[in-house]
Scaffold this active site. Structure first.
Site, PDB file in Angstrom:
ATOM      1  N   GLY A  54      -7.822 -25.511  56.341  1.00 35.28           N
ATOM      2  CA  GLY A  54      -7.201 -26.820  56.452  1.00 35.28           C
ATOM      3  C   GLY A  54      -7.393 -27.405  57.834  1.00 35.28           C
ATOM      4  N   SER A  55      -7.184 -28.701  57.947  1.00 31.76           N
ATOM      5  CA  SER A  55      -7.153 -29.338  59.261  1.00 31.76           C
ATOM      6  C   SER A  55      -5.784 -29.095  59.901  1.00 31.76           C
ATOM      7  CB  SER A  55      -7.426 -30.834  59.128  1.00 31.76           C
ATOM      8  OG  SER A  55      -8.702 -31.067  58.589  1.00 31.76           O
ATOM      9  N   GLY A  56      -5.661 -29.496  61.142  1.00 32.50           N
ATOM     10  CA  GLY A  56      -4.404 -29.302  61.858  1.00 32.50           C
ATOM     11  C   GLY A  56      -4.406 -28.100  62.772  1.00 32.50           C
ATOM     12  N   HIS A  57      -5.525 -27.326  62.768  1.00 30.45           N
ATOM     13  CA  HIS A  57      -5.624 -26.119  63.595  1.00 30.45           C
ATOM     14  C   HIS A  57      -6.645 -26.294  64.718  1.00 30.45           C
ATOM     15  CE1 HIS A  57      -3.220 -24.390  60.498  1.00 30.45           C
ATOM     16  NE2 HIS A  57      -4.175 -24.475  59.593  1.00 30.45           N
ATOM     17  N   ASP A 110      -7.703 -21.187  50.166  1.00 33.42           N
ATOM     18  CA  ASP A 110      -9.026 -21.056  50.778  1.00 33.42           C
ATOM     19  C   ASP A 110      -9.866 -20.022  50.030  1.00 33.42           C
ATOM     20  OD1 ASP A 110      -8.836 -22.643  53.537  1.00 33.42           O
ATOM     21  OD2 ASP A 110      -6.944 -21.620  53.203  1.00 33.42           O
ATOM     22  N   HIS A 219       0.830 -22.360  59.466  1.00 32.54           N
ATOM     23  CA  HIS A 219       1.266 -23.494  58.652  1.00 32.54           C
ATOM     24  C   HIS A 219       2.787 -23.602  58.650  1.00 32.54           C
ATOM     25  CE1 HIS A 219      -2.525 -21.918  56.835  1.00 32.54           C
ATOM     26  NE2 HIS A 219      -2.872 -23.180  57.013  1.00 32.54           N
TER      27      HIS A 219
END
Length: 331
Positions: A54-57, A110, A219
């Site tokens: 995911g994005s955000g990392h 994932d 997360h």
């Protein structure tokens, strides 16, 4: 929570476009698949290395595309796995004569996306392997996972397999190296605050002003326990106790030590934690010979940090020493 954004649904595409525009000579953006790829990829003299998540990392993983690291990254939305077709189309676009290695942090969404993409790609005649990264010692099973989570230690796997691929190693050898590094890498994190995804507009979880989450996931998943705020010495003791005892690392080991910021912690505090951890490891006879301090795998603006150890030998040292040219230049 105030954020620089327009439409929350366009947050990730606009970020990816910015990364590509800032690196026009080395990176290419394929908006249909949220794909950031090397401008010279695929190269048929090397295995292609791909990671999603995911994005955000960030900087994981889209800012670590480049020579000696990833050939491409196809993230999903904030904290969401990429759609299977993004991974499948990315694999096709980056298919090399020497094959493709898909790196996957161990989260259920994932795993499903990448495993299905691998099956479809193999049906197309593409040589592709998948390697799951699971360095987090905090919990065995957690929200979104079966088994341990993949967190900041994934950087060492990326760096090692990227170096091996750049040197011309075949797919089996690149997989061997990735599995070796993953097997000697351990991480645990701690949160001081929650974070706020752009589309949600509210913190992911409630954490009191005097509380910390020990073993937090990237997360915002629960960790081992919630506790009262403690001194930096006590926090490092907690993290080292969990990480050192897990492999275990023992007196005489040479290690890489990473203190990774989760997005909202000043670099001064990260170096403070590093210094304490370095000295406590030395007192146990464990020698730190490689040092990494900064933001490698974040959780938006979460205040907190994670501690990673990698047990080193001559082969891993050489791979970590190899040059890399990426948009994010901490490594």
């Amino acid at each position: 929570m105030k954020k620089f954004m327009n439409d929350p649904k366009q947050f990730v595409p606009q970020m990816l476009k910015g990364i590509a525009l800032a690196n026009p000579d080395t990176l290419k953006y394929v908006p249909e698949y949220n794909l950031i790829m090397r401008s010279d990829a695929p190269r048929h003299d090397k295995v292609s290395i791909v990671q999603g998540s995911g994005s955000g990392h960030e900087p994981a993983h889209v800012m670590t595309v480049g020579k000696g690291m990833l050939d491409g990254a196809c993230p999903g939305d904030i904290f969401a796995a990429p759609p299977m077709d993004y991974v499948y189309e990315t694999t096709k676009l980056l298919a090399s004569d020497k094959g493709v290695l898909l790196l996957v942090n161990n989260y259920t969404g994932d795993k499903m996306a990448f495993e299905m993409a691998q099956e479809l790609s193999e049906a197309d005649g593409i040589m592709v392997r998948t390697l799951f990264i699971n360095d987090d010692v905090a919990v065995q099973d957690s929200t979104w996972t079966v088994g341990r989570r993949g967190v900041a230690g994934n950087f060492f796997v990326m760096k090692a397999v990227g170096a091996a691929a750049e040197a011309g190693a075949d797919l089996d050898e690149v997989v061997r190296i990735g599995e070796k590094v993953n097997a000697v890498t351990r991480t645990m994190g701690i949160a001081l605050t929650a974070c706020t995804p752009p589309a949600k507009g509210a913190p992911l979880f409630d954490l009191g002003d005097d509380e910390i989450e020990i073993g937090v996931g990237i997360h915002g998943e629960p960790g081992r326990r919630r506790a009262k705020m403690a001194s930096a010495d006590d926090i490092v003791d907690e993290l080292l106790g969990a990480v050192v005892g897990d492999l275990p690392y023992t007196a005489g080991d040479r290690v890489a030590l990473m203190i990774n910021g989760l997005g909202g912690t000043p670099i001064s505090e990260l170096y403070l934690l590093y210094g304490i951890a370095h000295e406590k490891l030395a007192a146990q006879g464990i020698t730190v010979t490689r040092s990494y301090v900064g933001e490698y795998c974040t959780s938006l603006e979460m205040a907190g940090a994670s501690l990673t150890l990698v047990k080193l030998d001559e082969e891993i040292d050489g791979l970590l020493d190899a040059p890399a040219e990426i948009a994010y230049r901490v490594f």
